[in-house]
Every structure is written in structure tokens, then in C-alpha cells.
Design an enzyme around this catalytic site. Structure first.
Site, short mmCIF file in Angstrom:
data_model
loop_
_atom_site.label_atom_id
_atom_site.label_comp_id
_atom_site.label_asym_id
_atom_site.label_seq_id
_atom_site.Cartn_x
_atom_site.Cartn_y
_atom_site.Cartn_z
N CYS A 69 6.76 6.53 13.29
CA CYS A 69 6.91 5.31 14.09
C CYS A 69 5.82 4.33 13.70
O CYS A 69 4.85 4.68 13.03
CB CYS A 69 6.87 5.60 15.58
SG CYS A 69 5.21 5.85 16.22
N CYS A 82 2.23 5.13 14.60
CA CYS A 82 1.52 6.01 13.66
C CYS A 82 0.83 5.17 12.59
O CYS A 82 -0.30 5.44 12.19
CB CYS A 82 2.50 6.97 12.99
SG CYS A 82 3.51 7.93 14.13
N ASP A 89 24.13 -24.95 -7.28
CA ASP A 89 24.06 -25.78 -8.47
C ASP A 89 25.37 -25.61 -9.25
O ASP A 89 26.01 -24.56 -9.17
CB ASP A 89 22.87 -25.35 -9.33
CG ASP A 89 22.75 -26.19 -10.58
OD1 ASP A 89 22.77 -27.42 -10.46
OD2 ASP A 89 22.65 -25.61 -11.67
#
Length: 714
Positions: A32, A35, A410
Site C-alpha cells: 500500500c 508502506c 496535423d
């Protein structure tokens, strides 16, 4: 010495010397974001470390420090925080069942099962309590160690909350529930780490596609040397079935090359002398000599791999929002848990009952599923894009592409092939076939792009000989064919020669109306034929435009410096809006106008000529970026393959990532909110709170990883 301001955890800034050392480590075992914060604090406390940044999602620690700080010291700080450091160049992870964390979890589960069976059978209390205690010790070792490191860093993470809940449960004699909490939490964490590491490892595997040794020609001899020792300009021998270790140019031989690791294109590409090859590509049936144009560490594949890892380590806007939410949510719920445990007993309630409910609420306070809901999706999305030949440079770019409603493109080289083709032939005397043959014969010696278009249209037809050929620069060519003098070129050439073009008037007007470039074939008396040439629209362009609209892009606009007529022709063919006669600065202004009006707008171009316009867009897409240093640097999203369909694929993948992030955040908040509401009323047991927390965490992780494991699309 130059200095720059860099952010540090918790705000503020630290002055970092420009020459500071930078070390990157792979951190294992984190399940997580909390941590990651513990590792940051542990490494950041080391003397001489200016800054430490850890990404849970990428499993990556980046530290900037003095030269006196060794790699071993940094690794020691990571391990002191309760996590591991990956071994460089390790080819593959250990099987899940052999990892230490999984083994300890398995032992804890067996001990818990034995204790539960003995308790249900009416065995002596000391026996099943001992088994439960052993289960807590076996499964809780990494949890308690990480919790201790977090407390030393003055940081409250999920390990601290779970450890507190376990100790509290033991304190009130709930040994079975304490052991079950440890088993469920450890099992969920191990599965979560393994799932995320599989995705991280799959992306890192890109860099391992490059062979460690190559064959080079030195002094007329073939030598096997490490790929890292190959210098620019050296010649390599690449045999069938070998991978190219460096970017290079084919000097001799012909072959087919599988470039899918870099471009995502599964079809082999033919290569011959002068052809560019990319590192990591797989050589087909032919042996070739290749001149190295980059060193191995600077090759396209290595740069892509580094950029992908750096992109995965960045935070997306949604992730920053979730982090801010969690910083408020967790302290509030922890305070609520202490209030539930302490206040009712002071008012006469049963201490054991309310203390237990407080512990359950403490477990619910862990924001793990919410905090990882976004980063695992970002990691998965960026990794999935990389496998498809699309480099997304960060969670912010992934989210921006997922929210696009307007896209500007473009024209030349993006929507069109950038080369003229013969679109129409109007024969004024004789037939069309004869007109094409005559014009091609005259243009055979010309180097003009329009001449090449007419020659290509003639194909394999036999061309007559031309006598007295003369090239007229900027105008056309003339010569004698079958005893008759012919001219081929622009209408201006015929005007200069005084040759009337009245007979070609309707054809010339039609050609110009359709946005095509007119070329006239004639003799001394007048025009023989009129040709209309135009920039060819990419074959995949109509399909890509349809796919972009299906993906939710509502407004598609072509920007070009071309004249009105050729711009309108391409726009009509693709059924899109356009703006013509734009100078480079006007393209930038057009992009900014759409960003201001729409809130977000994308721009797609070649990444070189269109760099200012790409930079002005919310998200810039560079087409055909493989091997292009400029495109890789300037674009937010670099498309390795020069194929418009990969642009639609990138938008589609970003849309899927955005949906997944929202699903994960909604599910996490809903489940957390439900359990926060139920826990104070005694409807949530400790093991159920852990199961809900880890179940939700695993659920959002797997949901996010679906992006990576999904079927490839162009």
C-alpha cells in the site's frame, strides 16, 4: 555550485546540490502507499540523503544524496523499514509458494486451523491458545516489523493499525480473532504484492529483451563482447533468431524484423541496406550487418523502459485527491475508534464490548483500498500501453487522454502519407493510359516528388525512349517521344511558352476545386491531358477517425499550413473539421483556443515540426516516435508505431483506465463508509473488518490490473 529546490515529504523544501548522486532501488513487499511513506521516512533519516521518493505503484525508490552515502546504506534503510530490495537483473520472480512472506502466511494459516479445530473439539485452553499465539507470531512477523519501523518514523500506517487491533484483541482474550486477523491480513497482502509485482515485472522485462552479448566485427574478425561495450559506428553481425542489442542501420543483407516489443506491430517488417533497426527487435530469417547508431544504454528500448518506470512512479490528479482524502479520513476514524472504545465505558457501558467495537473501527480506519485504487490502475494502464507500443509519460497524461473531448491533428504525415499520388487523369486527346505512359516517360529522369507520383502510377508499363530530354527546374520537363515534342509540368510552364490551355480549362478548374495539384501534358499545339495529384490520405485514417469518435472524442479538427482547397479535400474525405493556411504560431494559438474553450484538448503530430503545438495541448501525441529522441521528449504520449489506429487505441485505453479509477474509488468509499457506520453498533467483527479491508484492496487491485491483462488492440 548550482542548486535547485526539491519537495520533501510533508512539505517544505530542501536545497539539493546540482551534482548530487541519484540512486534508484526496486523495493519489494510493499502492499500500500502507506508502506511507501514508511520507506521514504526510513531512507530520508539517513545522514547525507537530500530527498527520498518511493512509488508504491512502481515499486521504486529514488534517492538523491551525497557521494558518501552508499547503495548498501540505502538498502539497509529499506530493510530496516520491513521491506526487501530486488536483486538487479533477476530474470524472474520466485514462484508464489516459495516466497518467505507466503510461507509464513501458510504456516500461520495451518496453526490457526489447528487451534480452531482443537478449540471446537473442547481441547485444553492452554493448547489452542498456544497454537493461536504461534499463528500470530508466524504470520505477524513482517506486519509487526513494518509497524515498528513506521512508529520509529512517527508514521501511522496500516501495519500500525492492524498490529494495534491484534494486540488489543489478545488483551481482551480474543485469541482466535487475533490470529484470524493476522492470517487474513497477511494472506491479502501477499496476494496483492504478487499481483502488482507481476505487472511491474512484465514492464521491466522490456529492458531484458536486449541480449547481454553481441557479435561485432573488429579487425576483420568476429568477436563476442558485452552489449554495453559496443561503440557508436561499430558493425555488428546479427544472425537469424537473434535480437538486436542496439539501434542501428542495416549495411548489408536483407531480413524481416519483429518490432513488436517496441512498436506493438505484430507483422514482421522487411529490412534491407539503409533500413533502421531498433534494439529489442527480433531478427527473422536473414543474417545482416548492422552499424550501431546508439550505445546500448541509450537505445530506444532502454529509454522507453526508463521512461515507463518513471511515468509509473508519478502521481495522477485522482491519486493526489485520494491522498488528501486519506490524510483527513484516517485520523478522523482513528479518533472515532478511540472515542467508541473509551467514552461508553465511562458512561456505564461494558468495557469489553465497546473496546472490541473500537478495535473493529480501528481496522476500518485503514485507507489501504482507497489509497491503492488509483496507482495500481495507473501502473497497469501505462504498462498495458507500453506493450502496445504506446509510451504514456505519467498518470497525469493517462488521465488527461481519458478525459479528452476534442482532438486536433496535423495534416501532413499524420492524416496523410506526406507524399503525392495520382488521383485523376483527364485525357483531352487520345486515351488515359497513353497519357500516363507519355508523362511517365518524360518524368523518368526527374527527382521532383510529383514526377515520382506519375511514375508510380505507370507501374510496370513499358515506357518509350525520350530524345532531347531537358529538365526545367521548378516547372517540369520536355523531350521528344516517337518523333513528337512534348511538355509536362505546371500550367505556368505552358503560359510561359505561349501554349494556349483553353481546352484544358474545365479539367483544370475541377482539379483545383478538388484541392489537387494540376500537372499538364501537352505538345506545341496545346494540352493533351491534365493530371490531378494530391497528398494521399493514410489508408487507416478513416477507421482511426471512426474509432476516436466511438471512444468519445466529440470534436476532431485538422490543422494545416496548406491552402484551402487541399485542406478541404482531406477534411471532406475524413468528415472532420479543418483550419487551413496556418503558420506554426497560429497552430499553437488554435490549440490554446480549443484548450480554453473545451477545458482540455489533445494534439497529434510528428513530435518534431509540431513540438510547440504538442506542448500547448492538454496532452500531446507524437506519431511514429520509435527512434526519435525529440518525439520521446516532447510528447505526453509517444506512439512508437506510425499508425493512426494506435492513437485511437491510446485514447480507448486511457478511457478504460479513467473508468476503472472511478469504479475503484467509488467501491472503496462505499464499502469503507458502510463499515464505519456499522462498526460502532456491533455489526462488524474484527475478522470481518479485516476481510472487508483486504477483500476490497484485492478487488480494486485486480480490477486495475485487468487493463494490463486485457486483449491487445491496435
Amino acid at each position: 555550485m548550482g542548486r535547485r529546490e526539491l519537495p520533501v515529504l510533508g512539505g517544505g523544501g530542501v536545497s539539493v546540490p546540482a551534482g548530487a548522486r541519484r540512486t534508484v532501488l526496486r523495493v519489494e513487499g510493499m502492499d500500500c502507499a502507506a508502506c511507501a511513506a514508511s520507506v521514504e521516512r526510513s531512507v530520508g533519516r539517513l545522514p547525507g540523503v537530500y530527498r527520498a521518493t518511493v512509488s508504491f505503484a512502481a515499486g521504486r525508490l529514488e534517492a538523491e544524496h551525497e557521494a558518501s552515502v552508499s547503495r548498501e546504506a540505502l538498502e539497509g534503510a529499506v530493510r530496516e523499514a520491513g521491506y526487501g530490495v530486488a536483486v538487479p537483473r533477476r530474470e524472474e520472480r520466485e514462484p508464489l509458494w516459495r516466497e518467505r512472506r507466503v510461507v509464513l502466511t501458510g504456516v500461520a494459516a495451518l496453526l490457526f486451523a489447528a487451534g480452531a479445530a482443537l478449540q471446537l473439539a473442547g481441547g485444553p485452553g492452554v493448547a489452542w491458545i498456544s497454537l493461536y499465539a504461534a499463528a500470530i507470531a508466524a504470520g505477524g512477523v513482517p506486519i509487526f516489523r513494518a509497524a515498528f519501523a513506521a512508529l520509529r518514523s512517527r508514521h501511522m500506517d496500516m501495519n500500525v493499525l492492524m498490529s494495534t487491533a491484534v494486540v488489543g484483541a489478545v488483551g481482551i482474550g480474543a485469541w482466535g480473532e487475533a490470529a484470524l486477523v493476522v492470517v487474513l491480513f497477511a494472506a491479502g497482502g501477499a496476494l496483492q504484492v504478487y499481483a502488482v509485482e507481476r505487472t511491474r515485472g512484465a514492464v521491466r522485462a522490456l529492458a531484458r529483451l536486449v541480449p547481454e552479448e553481441v557479435t561485432v566485427l573488429r579487425g576483420g574478425m568476429e568477436l563476442r563482447v558485452p552489449a554495453g561495450e559496443v561503440a557508436v559506428g561499430e558493425v555488428l553481425v546479427v544472425r537469424p533468431g537473434e535480437r538486436f542489442a542496439v539501434d542501428g542501420e542495416v549495411l548489408e543483407g536483407r531480413t524481416t524484423v519483429d518490432e513488436s516489443p517496441v512498436t506493438g506491430e505484430s507483422a514482421p517488417v522487411e529490412k534491407g541496406p539503409g533500413g533502421a533497426v531498433l534494439s529489442g527487435s527480433l531478427n527473422g530469417a536473414g543474417a545482416v550487418l548492422v552499424r550501431a547508431v546508439r550505445r546500448a544504454e541509450d537505445s530506444t528500448l532502454q529509454r522507453i523502459s526508463r521512461l515507463v518506470e518513471e511515468a509509473q512512479a508519478g502521481k495522477a490528479p485522482a491519486e493526489r485527491f485520494v491522498d488528501r482524502f486519506a490524510r483527513v479520513y484516517t485520523p478522523l476514524v482513528v479518533a472515532g475508534a478511540f472515542a467508541v472504545a473509551a467514552v461508553p465505558p465511562l458512561l456505564g457501558g461494558d468495557f469489553g464490548t465497546w473496546f472490541y467495537r473500537g478495535l473493529a473501527l480501528l481496522v476500518v480506519a485503514c485507507p489501504c483500498s482507497l489509497v491503492i485504487s488509483t496507482p495500481v490502475t495507473i501502473v497497469s494502464g501505462i504498462g498495458a500501453a507500453a506493450r502496445r507500443g504506446v509510451l504514456v509519460k505519467g498518470g497525469e497524461a493517462l488521465e488527461a487522454a481519458g478525459n479528452l473531448r476534442a482532438l486536433l491533428l496535423d495534416k501532413t504525415g499524420t492524416l496523410t502519407e506526406g507524399r503525392p499520388v495520382l488521383e485523376r487523369v483527364v485525357a483531352l486527346a487520345g486515351d488515359r493510359e497513353e497519357a500516363v505512359v507519355l508523362a511517365a516517360a518524360l518524368e523518368r529522369r526527374s527527382e521532383h516528388p510529383l514526377a515520382h507520383a506519375i511514375l508510380s502510377a505507370a507501374g510496370e508499363r513499358e515506357l518509350p525512349e525520350v530524345a532531347g530530354f531537358r529538365s526545367i527546374p521548378g516547372r517540369g520537363a520536355e523531350g521528344e517521344v516517337r518523333g513528337r515534342r512534348y511538355l509536362v509540368g505546371s500550367p505556368a510552364l505552358f503560359a510561359e511558352r505561349g501554349i494556349p490551355l483553353e481546352a484544358a480549362g474545365p479539367a483544370l478548374r475541377e482539379v483545383e476545386r478538388m484541392g489537387e495539384t494540376p500537372v499538364v501534358l501537352g505538345d506545341g499545339e496545346g494540352p493533351v491531358a491534365v493530371f490531378g495529384l494530391a497528398d494521399a490520405v493514410r489508408p487507416e485514417a478513416p477507421e482511426a477517425i471512426r474509432a476516436l469518435r466511438e471512444a468519445g472524442v466529440e470534436e476532431i479538427v485538422m490543422l494545416t499550413g496548406d491552402a484551402e482547397a487541399p485542406a478541404r479535400r482531406v477534411a471532406d474525405l475524413l468528415d472532420i473539421d479543418y483550419r487551413a493556411r496556418l503558420l506554426p504560431e497560429e497552430k499553437v494559438a488554435a490549440v490554446r483556443e480549443h484548450v480554453e474553450r473545451r477545458g482540455a484538448a489533445g494534439m497529434a503530430g510528428d513530435g518534431v515540426n509540431d513540438a510547440p503545438a504538442l506542448a500547448a495541448a492538454t496532452v500531446g501525441f507524437a506519431m511514429g516516435a520509435a527512434g526519435s529522441d525529440v518525439a520521446l521528449e516532447v510528447a505526453d504520449v509517444a506512439l512508437m508505431r506510425d499508425d493512426l489506429r494506435s492513437l485511437a487505441g491510446a485514447v480507448r485505453l486511457s478511457r478504460a483506465a479513467e473508468r476503472t479509477i472511478k469504479q475503484n474509488i467509488f467501491a472503496s468509499i462505499l464499502i469503507k463508509g458502510l463499515f464505519v457506520a456499522l462498526a460502532p453498533f456491533g455489526f462488524v467483527t474484527l475478522w470481518l473488518a479485516v476481510l472487508a479491508d483486504m477483500g476490497t484492496s484485492i478487488g480494486v487491485t485486480l480490477n486495475g490490473l485487468r487493463l494490463f491483462s486485457g486483449r491487445r488492440r491496435p
